[in-house]
Design an enzyme around this catalytic site. Structure first.
Site, short mmCIF file in Angstrom:
data_model
loop_
_atom_site.label_atom_id
_atom_site.label_comp_id
_atom_site.label_asym_id
_atom_site.label_seq_id
_atom_site.Cartn_x
_atom_site.Cartn_y
_atom_site.Cartn_z
N GLU A 35 44.53 30.59 -69.35
CA GLU A 35 45.01 29.87 -70.25
C GLU A 35 44.98 28.39 -69.75
OE1 GLU A 35 44.35 30.66 -73.44
OE2 GLU A 35 45.89 32.27 -73.24
N GLY A 126 46.31 29.49 -87.63
CA GLY A 126 47.31 28.90 -86.66
C GLY A 126 48.08 29.91 -85.87
N SER A 130 41.71 31.60 -82.95
CA SER A 130 40.47 30.43 -83.28
C SER A 130 39.60 30.91 -84.50
CB SER A 130 39.40 30.77 -81.95
OG SER A 130 39.99 30.56 -80.90
N SER A 131 40.55 30.65 -85.55
CA SER A 131 40.06 30.55 -86.74
C SER A 131 38.96 29.39 -86.83
CB SER A 131 41.02 30.54 -87.90
OG SER A 131 41.80 29.25 -87.63
N ASP A 176 36.74 29.11 -76.75
CA ASP A 176 36.91 29.64 -78.10
C ASP A 176 35.46 29.82 -78.97
OD1 ASP A 176 39.51 28.99 -77.71
OD2 ASP A 176 39.83 27.64 -78.96
C1 GLA Z 1 43.11 26.40 -77.24
C2 GLA Z 1 41.78 25.52 -77.19
C3 GLA Z 1 40.88 26.19 -75.79
C4 GLA Z 1 41.92 26.44 -74.41
C5 GLA Z 1 43.15 27.02 -74.96
C6 GLA Z 1 44.21 27.28 -74.05
O1 GLA Z 1 42.88 27.72 -77.90
O2 GLA Z 1 40.82 25.42 -78.23
O3 GLA Z 1 39.83 25.42 -75.65
O4 GLA Z 1 41.82 25.27 -74.13
O5 GLA Z 1 43.88 26.43 -76.15
O6 GLA Z 1 43.69 28.30 -72.91
#
Ligand code: GLA
Length: 385
Positions: A35, A126, A130-131, A176
């Site tokens: 992360e 939200g 990653s919608s 994502d």
């Molecule tokens: C969001 C961002 C990613 C990544 C994560 C954290 O999802 O879109 O690019 O930085 O946070 O790991």
């Protein structure tokens, strides 16, 4: 899924008065581990999930771009010649931003025809799943096909990221879109965010009798504002003070020296990124050598690092993680950018319903809103359906 495809066909017809030329879809993703490492040129291990954005697309004879969706009651229209990040607003900045970003990656936007697109999705918004990348990746593969661009998936991921950064205004990394485009059923995508080399890694959850549970806290977050950009700036400051191109170049053995050079907050931000990169490598090795049941401690350690060093967790996420750990999970952590969104728990299949009940109880006891707890499976990436 096939229901959503039928629905999209029907809504496309209702909206534009013709049949779509085709249907494309792309999944959301969950990050197993790694992360805030992507924009530090580090490692990530996400997988595409069995929740998708589905779209119908029809080419037009003129140069109009028209987009509509099941989640907003409006039809947005723009002439291709007016396509620029400054002209894009609201949800339509995702699909139209991708059309613009394709132009930045070599598509000749003066020569391509316009399109009609209708979008639907069952990726929760939200929740840190990653919608937005799911929309971007679905549009990227669809336009790559119908505009005959022949761009590879690595480039399409960069296109989606550019749309997110410039059209939407969120300074996010490459994880994502990569997961959404490169995902494979039952597997994770091990991505080196510096070279963009990726490897498909068997998760083996089903064989190990495990499920990956999402606990969506319902606390919503936005990466276009606030904490996400601040964390990114701290990482850049840390890299500058340590005189490296990116934090990818710092290893766990460099940390004692870093402690002497950095203020406490910057040091802890750096320590998170450095140790998290190592945890991704350890998770990949552990999955290969010992299987999914052996990665729990790495997930737990990742959460601690985000809570204490990177400080991107919130009370609801901490409660979800602790409750999972006390109710059979072999490992749990918040996932995604933080400041809200979801936690994940890796848990034996037979303990899933017990976990759901425990989570509901714990949230009620703390006076938090009811979370949504559900199982996801690793799914195939974006493509034409
Ligand atoms: C969001 C961002 C990613 C990544 C994560 C954290 O999802 O879109 O690019 O930085 O946070 O790991």
């Amino acid at each position: 899924m096939s229901d959503m495809r039928d629905e999209v066909r029907a809504r496309f017809f209702e909206t534009f008065g013709s049949e779509p030329g085709g249907i494309w879809s792309a999944p959301g993703r969950v990050n197993l581990i790694g992360e805030h490492t992507d924009y530090n040129d580090g490692f990530v291990l996400p997988f595409a999930i069995d929740r998708r954005t589905v779209l119908g697309l029809g080419l037009r004879e003129d140069r109009m771009l028209r987009v509509a969706s099941a989640f907003a009651d409006e039809l947005v229209e723009l002439d291709l010649s007016d396509l620029s990040p400054n002209n894009l607003h609201g949800w339509s900045a995702y699909p139209l931003g991708v059309a613009w970003a394709l132009g930045e990656h070599g598509a000749d936007l003066a020569a391509v025809p316009g399109f009609d697109i209708f979008i639907d999705s069952d990726v929760p918004v939200g929740a840190g799943l990653s919608s937005s990348a799911a929309i971007e990746s679905a549009v990227a593969v669809a336009l790559n096909d119908v505009w005959h661009l022949n761009l590879d998936r690595r480039t399409l991921a960069l296109v989606g990221q550019l749309a997110e950064n410039k059209a939407v205004g969120a300074p996010t990394g490459i994880m994502d879109q990569s997961a959404s485009l490169l995902g494979r059923a039952d597997c994770a995508v091990f991505l080196d965010c510096r070279s963009l080399d990726s490897e498909i890694i068997d998760l083996g959850f089903t064989a190990a009798g495990l499920e990956l549970v999402i606990i969506d806290t319902g606390v919503s977050h936005s990466h276009a504002t606030g904490g996400y950009a601040e964390r990114r700036a701290s990482c850049e400051l840390g890299a500058r003070l340590l005189e490296v191109e990116s934090l990818r170049e710092v290893t766990v053995t460099d940390l004692p020296r870093a402690r002497n050079l950095l203020d406490d907050v910057t040091f802890r931000r750096v320590r998170h990124v450095v140790t998290e990169n190592q945890r991704v490598l350890d998770t990949v090795r552990t999955l290969r050598e010992h299987g999914a049941r052996a990665i729990g401690d790495l997930l737990d350690a990742s959460h601690r690092s985000m809570r204490e060093d990177f400080e991107i967790s919130v009370s609801e996420l901490d409660l979800a993680v602790e409750t999972a750990q006390m109710n059979g999970a072999i490992g749990a952590r918040m996932t995604g950018g933080g400041f809200g969104g979801a936690a994940i728990a890796l848990i034996p299949s037979e303990d899933v319903s017990r976990l759901q009940v425990a989570i509901d109880g714990a949230f009620a006891e703390h006076g938090f809103g009811q979370p949504d707890t559900f199982v996801v499976r690793a799914a195939d990436g974006a493509g034409r359906d």
